[in-house]
Design a protein around this motif. Sequence first.
Motif, PDB file in Angstrom:
ATOM      1  N   ARG A 165       0.830  -1.210   0.000  1.00  0.00           N
ATOM      2  CA  ARG A 165       0.000   0.000   0.000  1.00  0.00           C
ATOM      3  C   ARG A 165       0.863   1.258   0.000  1.00  0.00           C
ATOM      4  O   ARG A 165       2.017   1.256   0.422  1.00  0.00           O
ATOM      5  N   ILE A 166       0.248   2.331  -0.482  1.00  0.00           N
ATOM      6  CA  ILE A 166       0.852   3.666  -0.486  1.00  0.00           C
ATOM      7  C   ILE A 166       0.082   4.522   0.514  1.00  0.00           C
ATOM      8  O   ILE A 166      -1.125   4.730   0.360  1.00  0.00           O
ATOM      9  N   HIS A 167       0.766   5.003   1.541  1.00  0.00           N
ATOM     10  CA  HIS A 167       0.129   5.862   2.533  1.00  0.00           C
ATOM     11  C   HIS A 167       0.438   7.338   2.284  1.00  0.00           C
ATOM     12  O   HIS A 167      -0.252   8.218   2.794  1.00  0.00           O
ATOM     13  N   ALA A 168       1.487   7.601   1.513  1.00  0.00           N
ATOM     14  CA  ALA A 168       1.859   8.967   1.110  1.00  0.00           C
ATOM     15  C   ALA A 168       2.584   8.864  -0.222  1.00  0.00           C
ATOM     16  O   ALA A 168       3.328   7.903  -0.463  1.00  0.00           O
ATOM     17  N   HIS A 169       2.376   9.835  -1.109  1.00  0.00           N
ATOM     18  CA  HIS A 169       3.018   9.795  -2.415  1.00  0.00           C
ATOM     19  C   HIS A 169       4.522  10.047  -2.291  1.00  0.00           C
ATOM     20  O   HIS A 169       4.981  10.754  -1.400  1.00  0.00           O
ATOM     21  N   GLY A 170       5.265   9.443  -3.203  1.00  0.00           N
ATOM     22  CA  GLY A 170       6.712   9.633  -3.187  1.00  0.00           C
ATOM     23  C   GLY A 170       7.406   8.593  -4.038  1.00  0.00           C
ATOM     24  O   GLY A 170       6.827   8.049  -4.987  1.00  0.00           O
ATOM     25  N   GLY A 171       8.660   8.290  -3.693  1.00  0.00           N
ATOM     26  CA  GLY A 171       9.461   7.326  -4.418  1.00  0.00           C
ATOM     27  C   GLY A 171       9.114   5.900  -4.031  1.00  0.00           C
ATOM     28  O   GLY A 171       8.173   5.663  -3.258  1.00  0.00           O
TER      29      GLY A 171
ATOM     30  N   PHE B 129       4.551   0.786 -15.767  1.00  0.00           N
ATOM     31  CA  PHE B 129       4.917   2.166 -15.467  1.00  0.00           C
ATOM     32  C   PHE B 129       3.735   2.937 -14.891  1.00  0.00           C
ATOM     33  O   PHE B 129       3.901   3.864 -14.092  1.00  0.00           O
ATOM     34  N   LEU B 130       2.523   2.548 -15.299  1.00  0.00           N
ATOM     35  CA  LEU B 130       1.323   3.186 -14.764  1.00  0.00           C
ATOM     36  C   LEU B 130       1.311   3.137 -13.238  1.00  0.00           C
ATOM     37  O   LEU B 130       0.863   4.086 -12.568  1.00  0.00           O
ATOM     38  N   ASP B 131       1.822   2.051 -12.661  1.00  0.00           N
ATOM     39  CA  ASP B 131       1.840   1.902 -11.206  1.00  0.00           C
ATOM     40  C   ASP B 131       2.675   3.006 -10.547  1.00  0.00           C
ATOM     41  O   ASP B 131       2.343   3.493  -9.461  1.00  0.00           O
ATOM     42  N   THR B 132       3.770   3.393 -11.199  1.00  0.00           N
ATOM     43  CA  THR B 132       4.627   4.434 -10.627  1.00  0.00           C
ATOM     44  C   THR B 132       3.959   5.796 -10.674  1.00  0.00           C
ATOM     45  O   THR B 132       4.230   6.647  -9.829  1.00  0.00           O
ATOM     46  N   TYR B 133       3.087   6.008 -11.655  1.00  0.00           N
ATOM     47  CA  TYR B 133       2.370   7.281 -11.740  1.00  0.00           C
ATOM     48  C   TYR B 133       1.426   7.449 -10.544  1.00  0.00           C
ATOM     49  O   TYR B 133       1.311   8.533  -9.968  1.00  0.00           O
ATOM     50  N   PHE B 134       0.726   6.361 -10.183  1.00  0.00           N
ATOM     51  CA  PHE B 134      -0.161   6.422  -9.014  1.00  0.00           C
ATOM     52  C   PHE B 134       0.656   6.551  -7.731  1.00  0.00           C
ATOM     53  O   PHE B 134       0.261   7.263  -6.801  1.00  0.00           O
ATOM     54  N   ARG B 135       1.807   5.876  -7.677  1.00  0.00           N
ATOM     55  CA  ARG B 135       2.649   5.953  -6.476  1.00  0.00           C
ATOM     56  C   ARG B 135       3.186   7.361  -6.255  1.00  0.00           C
ATOM     57  O   ARG B 135       3.183   7.892  -5.133  1.00  0.00           O
ATOM     58  N   SER B 136       3.648   7.999  -7.332  1.00  0.00           N
ATOM     59  CA  SER B 136       4.253   9.334  -7.210  1.00  0.00           C
ATOM     60  C   SER B 136       3.235  10.441  -7.023  1.00  0.00           C
ATOM     61  O   SER B 136       3.577  11.535  -6.572  1.00  0.00           O
ATOM     62  N   GLY B 137       1.981  10.165  -7.394  1.00  0.00           N
ATOM     63  CA  GLY B 137       0.963  11.198  -7.332  1.00  0.00           C
ATOM     64  C   GLY B 137       0.740  11.900  -8.663  1.00  0.00           C
ATOM     65  O   GLY B 137      -0.113  12.788  -8.758  1.00  0.00           O
ATOM     66  N   LEU B 138       1.499  11.492  -9.702  1.00  0.00           N
ATOM     67  CA  LEU B 138       1.284  12.062 -11.026  1.00  0.00           C
ATOM     68  C   LEU B 138      -0.149  11.813 -11.471  1.00  0.00           C
ATOM     69  O   LEU B 138      -0.784  12.689 -12.068  1.00  0.00           O
ATOM     70  N   TYR B 139      -0.656  10.609 -11.186  1.00  0.00           N
ATOM     71  CA  TYR B 139      -2.071  10.304 -11.388  1.00  0.00           C
ATOM     72  C   TYR B 139      -2.724  10.246 -10.010  1.00  0.00           C
ATOM     73  O   TYR B 139      -2.199   9.592  -9.101  1.00  0.00           O
ATOM     74  N   PRO B 140      -3.868  10.904  -9.830  1.00  0.00           N
ATOM     75  CA  PRO B 140      -4.511  10.904  -8.513  1.00  0.00           C
ATOM     76  C   PRO B 140      -5.067   9.537  -8.144  1.00  0.00           C
ATOM     77  O   PRO B 140      -5.547   8.792  -9.017  1.00  0.00           O
ATOM     78  N   ALA B 141      -4.986   9.195  -6.866  1.00  0.00           N
ATOM     79  CA  ALA B 141      -5.565   7.945  -6.386  1.00  0.00           C
ATOM     80  C   ALA B 141      -7.082   8.023  -6.518  1.00  0.00           C
ATOM     81  O   ALA B 141      -7.694   8.994  -6.061  1.00  0.00           O
ATOM     82  N   PRO B 142      -7.716   7.042  -7.137  1.00  0.00           N
ATOM     83  CA  PRO B 142      -9.158   7.121  -7.387  1.00  0.00           C
ATOM     84  C   PRO B 142      -9.999   7.362  -6.140  1.00  0.00           C
ATOM     85  O   PRO B 142     -10.980   8.103  -6.177  1.00  0.00           O
TER      86      PRO B 142
ATOM     87  N   GLN C 217       4.007   8.490 -20.622  1.00  0.00           N
ATOM     88  CA  GLN C 217       4.943   9.595 -20.413  1.00  0.00           C
ATOM     89  C   GLN C 217       6.041   9.180 -19.437  1.00  0.00           C
ATOM     90  O   GLN C 217       6.269   9.819 -18.417  1.00  0.00           O
ATOM     91  N   SER C 218       6.761   8.118 -19.781  1.00  0.00           N
ATOM     92  CA  SER C 218       7.762   7.591 -18.862  1.00  0.00           C
ATOM     93  C   SER C 218       8.891   8.579 -18.591  1.00  0.00           C
ATOM     94  O   SER C 218       9.539   8.514 -17.538  1.00  0.00           O
ATOM     95  N   SER C 219       9.155   9.507 -19.524  1.00  0.00           N
ATOM     96  CA  SER C 219      10.201  10.511 -19.310  1.00  0.00           C
ATOM     97  C   SER C 219       9.646  11.835 -18.792  1.00  0.00           C
ATOM     98  O   SER C 219      10.403  12.773 -18.566  1.00  0.00           O
ATOM     99  N   GLY C 220       8.348  11.904 -18.603  1.00  0.00           N
ATOM    100  CA  GLY C 220       7.702  13.135 -18.167  1.00  0.00           C
ATOM    101  C   GLY C 220       6.637  13.561 -19.165  1.00  0.00           C
ATOM    102  O   GLY C 220       6.634  13.133 -20.319  1.00  0.00           O
ATOM    103  N   PRO C 221       5.715  14.431 -18.725  1.00  0.00           N
ATOM    104  CA  PRO C 221       4.616  14.848 -19.596  1.00  0.00           C
ATOM    105  C   PRO C 221       5.103  15.658 -20.798  1.00  0.00           C
ATOM    106  O   PRO C 221       6.112  16.373 -20.722  1.00  0.00           O
ATOM    107  N   ILE C 222       4.399  15.532 -21.904  1.00  0.00           N
ATOM    108  CA  ILE C 222       4.652  16.387 -23.056  1.00  0.00           C
ATOM    109  C   ILE C 222       4.266  17.819 -22.686  1.00  0.00           C
ATOM    110  O   ILE C 222       3.169  18.056 -22.170  1.00  0.00           O
TER     111      ILE C 222
END
Length: 325
Positions: A6-12, A42-55, A240-245
Amino acid sequence: MSKAVRIHAHGGPEVLSYDDVDADKPGAGQVLIRHRAIGLNFLDTYFRSGLYPAPNGLPLVPGGEAAGTVLETGEGVDWLKPGDRVAYTIPTGAYCEERVVPAERLVMIPDGVSDEQAAALMLKGLTAEYLLRRTFKVKPGDTVLFHAAAGGVGLIAGQWAKHIGATVIGTAGSAEKVALAGQHGYDHVINYRDTDFVAAVNEITAGAKCDVVYDSVGKDTFPGSLDCLKPLGMFVSFGQSSGPIPPFNMALLSQKGSLYATRPTLFTYIAKRTDLEAGAKALFDLVAAGVIDVRINQRYALKDAAKAHTDLEARKTSGATILIP
């Protein structure tokens, strides 16, 4: 008691924690599954970092694809029974030993496809399916450029596009990944770290360029991807594995040849169950027939998900990676 990451706070990767959780009982229209394998994306890392909001906010169980065995069915689920092998892709929630899933999101795993293959196929394979067969319908004789050719989606897409009859060009970031992509349907593979991929595509195609570019890299490959397209070609940005366009003026598309551009997502394409079933059948049929070879190149224990994320983001993985509960 069951286990989940589980992710309790966004980050690495360090924010991924291995927790005790209680598996729910299946309600009407639901199924309780015991996972046998979980796909890493890679989608999993977006949710972990907070790039994509947790539903549903935090804490969040990441993970978008898995395969397992039915343990229990809820009211109204008459087409599944305990012991059946099933697989699914849902944006989050897969990094766990057991979970309840809506039955309408499940597909049966056919003979000839293993649990590990199914877990690695549902998100990545169905992504390749909609990209090649629906977003831009690749035809025999088309020229395709696929970035991250040695990634999970790229290896499937290369084989599938070649099966269709396209000329398939890929990019990869190391000699090893170039070789791997070359074994999976690609006619030409460009090492983007030591070669200008735009110039290479122009040379490979004798200036004719490509009908479509599939780009999951993002910032690092834009706008070079547009320069690889022939007039009226389509730019498909699906990651966007290298970052957003960065934001850009739409007039750029007209300046580069009246190009089309789209930003699709799998979950729109499989929102209807009929589309999910049709896509999964097309995918599994090709795997069972040996047209698509799904190689599991990395396996991590579920408790080592942080290590898996670290390696994924450092581009140390290739092809399909799974977590074992």
